[in-house]
Design a protein around this motif. Structure first.
Motif, PDB file in Angstrom:
ATOM      1  N   LEU A  45      48.575  59.904  41.153  1.00 29.71           N
ATOM      2  CA  LEU A  45      48.308  60.642  42.387  1.00 29.71           C
ATOM      3  C   LEU A  45      49.256  60.207  43.505  1.00 29.71           C
ATOM      4  O   LEU A  45      49.716  61.027  44.300  1.00 29.71           O
ATOM      5  N   GLN A  49      51.907  62.601  45.660  1.00 32.91           N
ATOM      6  CA  GLN A  49      52.028  62.671  47.116  1.00 32.91           C
ATOM      7  C   GLN A  49      53.449  62.339  47.562  1.00 32.91           C
ATOM      8  O   GLN A  49      54.003  62.982  48.464  1.00 32.91           O
ATOM      9  N   GLN A  86      46.436  66.710  47.496  1.00 32.79           N
ATOM     10  CA  GLN A  86      46.603  65.483  46.704  1.00 32.79           C
ATOM     11  C   GLN A  86      46.053  64.268  47.447  1.00 32.79           C
ATOM     12  O   GLN A  86      45.334  63.444  46.865  1.00 32.79           O
ATOM     13  N   SER A  87      46.378  64.159  48.727  1.00 40.45           N
ATOM     14  CA  SER A  87      45.932  62.984  49.475  1.00 40.45           C
ATOM     15  C   SER A  87      44.426  63.016  49.719  1.00 40.45           C
ATOM     16  O   SER A  87      43.758  61.976  49.691  1.00 40.45           O
ATOM     17  N   HIS A  90      42.813  61.971  46.530  1.00 40.66           N
ATOM     18  CA  HIS A  90      42.983  60.533  46.328  1.00 40.66           C
ATOM     19  C   HIS A  90      42.062  59.749  47.267  1.00 40.66           C
ATOM     20  O   HIS A  90      41.336  58.843  46.836  1.00 40.66           O
ATOM     21  N   TYR A 113      47.120  55.591  50.450  1.00 39.29           N
ATOM     22  CA  TYR A 113      46.742  56.971  50.140  1.00 39.29           C
ATOM     23  C   TYR A 113      46.187  57.689  51.362  1.00 39.29           C
ATOM     24  O   TYR A 113      46.272  58.921  51.460  1.00 39.29           O
TER      25      TYR A 113
END
Length: 505
Positions: A45, A49, A86-87, A90, A113
Motif C-alpha cells: 500500500l 501511494q 489508497q491512503s 491504509h 501512511y
C-alpha cells in the motif's frame, strides 16, 4: 496581453515547482532518508501511494512541457483521487489502534501512511489555488506560440533531472525489497536491506484478492434472520432437531404445557415481559400489551435519525423507569413512556407515537456500541442483569464459526468484556453452529435461545461457561423470543403466518 503572458509563465513555473516538490519531498525523503538511512521498507500500500505521488509529479511536468491541456488536468485529479483512496484505506486499517500503535516510522508523531493523506489533500488544495488564479485559457495557446512543446528552462530542466534520479532510486528500492512480478511486496515488511540473505520477495499479497470480491471487504455481511424477513443470503440451513446441536449432551428435554396465538398483525421479532407488560417489536414497530395481550401503547421508530438503528432485536428495562431498545447493528435508543410527551420534541425519534413516548431528554437518546471481537457480526439478542447487559452474535455469510457474548455496563454502555463461553462440544463443531435469536436472564445465568437445533443454552457469565443445555420440542419451528413469567419458560415462535406463544414445563 503582456500581463496575461506573465501570469501564464508564472503558472507554469509554479506547476513545475509543485511537480518537483511532490517528488523531492514526500517521495525523495521516504526513499533516501527513511529508506536507505533508516531502513524503512514500504508495504504494497505504501508503494501504491508513493507511485501515485510520482505520477502526479510527472503529469505536472507534462503540463509544463506540453502545455495546459484538459486531459492532463483530468489525470492529475484522477491520480489524486486514487492516492486519497489508497491512503484512506491504509490509514483506516490502523486508525482504531491504541495510542502510539501503528505501522512504519513516524514524522512529528504521525505515521507515514497518514502523511500520504496530507500530501494528496495538499495536491487538491494547491490545484484549486493554481486554477483559481490561472490566466485566461486563450493565453496558454498564445504562450505556446504554435509550438508542440515548451522549453523547460534552466531551473525546470534541473527539477526534471533530480526528479528522474529520485524516481530511478525508488525503482531500484522497489526491485530490491519487492521483486519483479508476480511478487507483490509485503503486507508487513522487514526493514530495507541490500543483503540477499535478508531480502524477502513475496506473493502472499495476492492470496484471497480474487475471491468474494466486494467493496465492503469484511463488512460485506448480509442481514440476519428476522421473523419479518427470513434470511436468504447467509448460507445457513436451520433445523429443529436438537440431536444435531454442537453439544455432546443435552441435560434436559422441555415439554410444551400450553400455547396460544398472539393477535398481532405483523410477525413479532422480539417479545419480553417487563413491569407486568408484554413488550414486543416487529422491525421498527414497538407495542406494549397488557396481561391479556390487548394493546396499551405503541410507536413506530424512525430508524434513520442520528444513529441509524437496524431492525430491533431486543428491549430491556433501563434505569428503573426507562427502556433500552437495541438494533442488530448495535445502535440503540434509550426511551421512556410519557402520555404527556411533547410531540414536536419527540418527532425526531418516532414516526408514530411521539405524543406517548420520549426519546429526547434527560437520560434518553441514541448511541452506538463499540466491540472488538464481534465488530463484524450482527447481534440478534439482548438480556440484562440490571447492572450489565449482554449481546450475543449470530453467524453470517462471512463467518459461521465465531460466537461472542459482549458485556456492557448499563450506566455508560461501554464494553466491559467479551467472551466465547467454554462448552463440551462435538468434534469439529463450534458455538457458531447455533443461532441465538433471544436471551433472558435469571438467577445469575443467561438463557440463550437458539433457533437452530432447538436448544436453550444456559450460560454463567461470571465463569464464562455453558452450565447446561436444554432442548425444546421440534414443534417450535421458528423461535424468536424467550422470557420467564411465573417461573416458566415462554418461547415465541412465528410460524404458519401466526405469532405463537409456547409455555414450557
Amino acid at each position: 496581453m503582456k500581463e496575461e503572458l506573465a501570469k501564464t509563465k508564472l503558472f507554469y513555473a509554479l506547476m513545475s515547482l509543485a511537480g518537483f516538490l511532490i517528488i523531492l519531498l514526500p517521495v525523495g525523503i521516504a526513499n533516501v532518508v527513511l529508506g536507505y538511512f533508516m531502513g524503512d521498507s514500504p508495504c504494497y500500500l505504501c508503494w501504491g501511494q508513493r507511485e501515485s505521488m510520482i505520477f502526479i509529479g510527472v503529469i505536472a511536468f507534462f503540463i509544463v512541457r506540453y502545455g495546459f491541456k484538459p486531459r492532463y488536468v483530468a489525470m492529475l485529479l484522477f491520480m489524486a483521487a486514487v492516492g486519497l483512496y489508497q491512503s484512506f484505506l491504509h490509514y483506516g486499517s490502523h486508525a482504531h489502534r491504541d495510542l502510539d500503535q501503528g505501522f512504519s516510522l513516524q514524522i512529528f508523531g504521525i505515521h507515514t501512511y497518514f502523511w500520504a493523506e496530507v500530501v494528496f489533500w495538499a495536491v487538491i488544495v494547491l490545484l484549486g489555488v493554481l486554477f483559481l488564479f490561472a490566466p485566461k485559457f486563450s493565453s496558454f495557446d498564445k504562450e505556446m506560440n504554435g509550438e508542440k512543446f515548451r522549453s523547460f528552462g534552466k531551473y525546470g530542466f534541473f527539477a526534471v533531472i533530480i526528479s528522474t534520479i529520485i524516481v530511478a532510486s525508488n525503482a531500484f528500492q522497489a526491485f530490491v525489497s519487492t521483486g519483479i512480478p508476480p511478487f507483490i511486496g509485503q503486507g508487513d515488511p522487514v526493514r530495507f536491506s541490500l543483503n540477499p540473505n535478508t531480502i524477502i520477495w513475496s506473493t502472499d499479497g495476492w492470496k484471497g484478492n480474487w475471491t468474494n470480491i466486494s467493496f465492503l471487504g469484511p463488512r460485506d455481511v448480509k442481514a440476519p434472520d428476522y421473523a419479518f424477513a427470513p434470511a436468504t443470503k447467509l448460507g445457513i440451513e436451520f433445523d429443529n432437531d436438537s440431536s444435531n446441536s454442537p453439544f455432546v449432551s443435552i441435560n434436559k428435554d422441555l415439554k410444551i404445557s400450553s400455547s396460544r396465538d398472539i393477535n398481532f398483525t405483523k410477525p413479532i421479532n422480539t417479545l419480553s415481559y417487563i413491569n407486568e407488560d408484554f413488550v414486543l417489536s416487529s422491525k421498527f414497530d414497538v407495542a406494549f400489551l397488557d396481561e391479556n395481550f390487548n394493546l396499551k401503547d405503541s410507536f413506530v421508530l424512525d430508524p434513520y435519525f442520528s444513529a441509524t438503528i437496524d431492525p430491533i432485536i431486543g428491549i430491556i428495562p433501563y434505569m428503573k423507569d426507562k427502556y433500552l431498545l437495541m438494533g442488530s447493528n448495535k445502535s440503540f435508543l434509550r426511551f421512556a413512556r410519557n402520555p404527556n410527551a411533547d410531540e414536536n420534541l419527540q418527532y425526531a425519534d418516532f414516526i408514530e407515537g411521539a405524543s406517548s413516548f420520549e426519546g429526547q431528554g434527560e437520560g434518553l437518546g441514541r448511541g452506538r456500541l463499540s466491540t472488538v471481537r464481534s465488530i463484524y457480526h450482527h447481534v440478534a439478542s439482548m438480556a440484562s442483569d440490571e447492572k450489565y447487559f449482554y449481546l450475543a452474535t449470530v453467524p453470517n455469510n462471512k463467518d459461521k464459526k465465531k460466537f461472542v457474548i459482549s458485556k456492557f455496563l448499563l450506566s455508560d454502555r461501554i464494553l466491559s468484556a467479551e467472551f466465547t463461553p467454554k462448552a463440551e462440544l462435538k468434534e469439529g463443531r463450534s458455538l457458531g453452529d447455533l443461532y441465538i435469536s433471544s436471551m433472558t436472564y435469571l438467577n445469575g445465568e443467561l438463557y440463550a435461545l437458539s433457533k437452530n437445533h432447538n436448544v436453550i443454552v444456559v450460560i454463567d457469565p461470571k465463569k464464562e461457561e455453558v452450565t447446561r443445555v436444554l432442548s425444546y420440542p421440534s414443534e417450535i419451528k421458528n423461535a424468536r423470543s424467550i422470557f420467564f413469567k411465573d417461573s416458566k419458560i415462554n418461547i415465541l415462535s412465528y410460524q404458519d403466518n401466526s405469532n405463537k406463544l409456547y409455555i414450557l414445563e
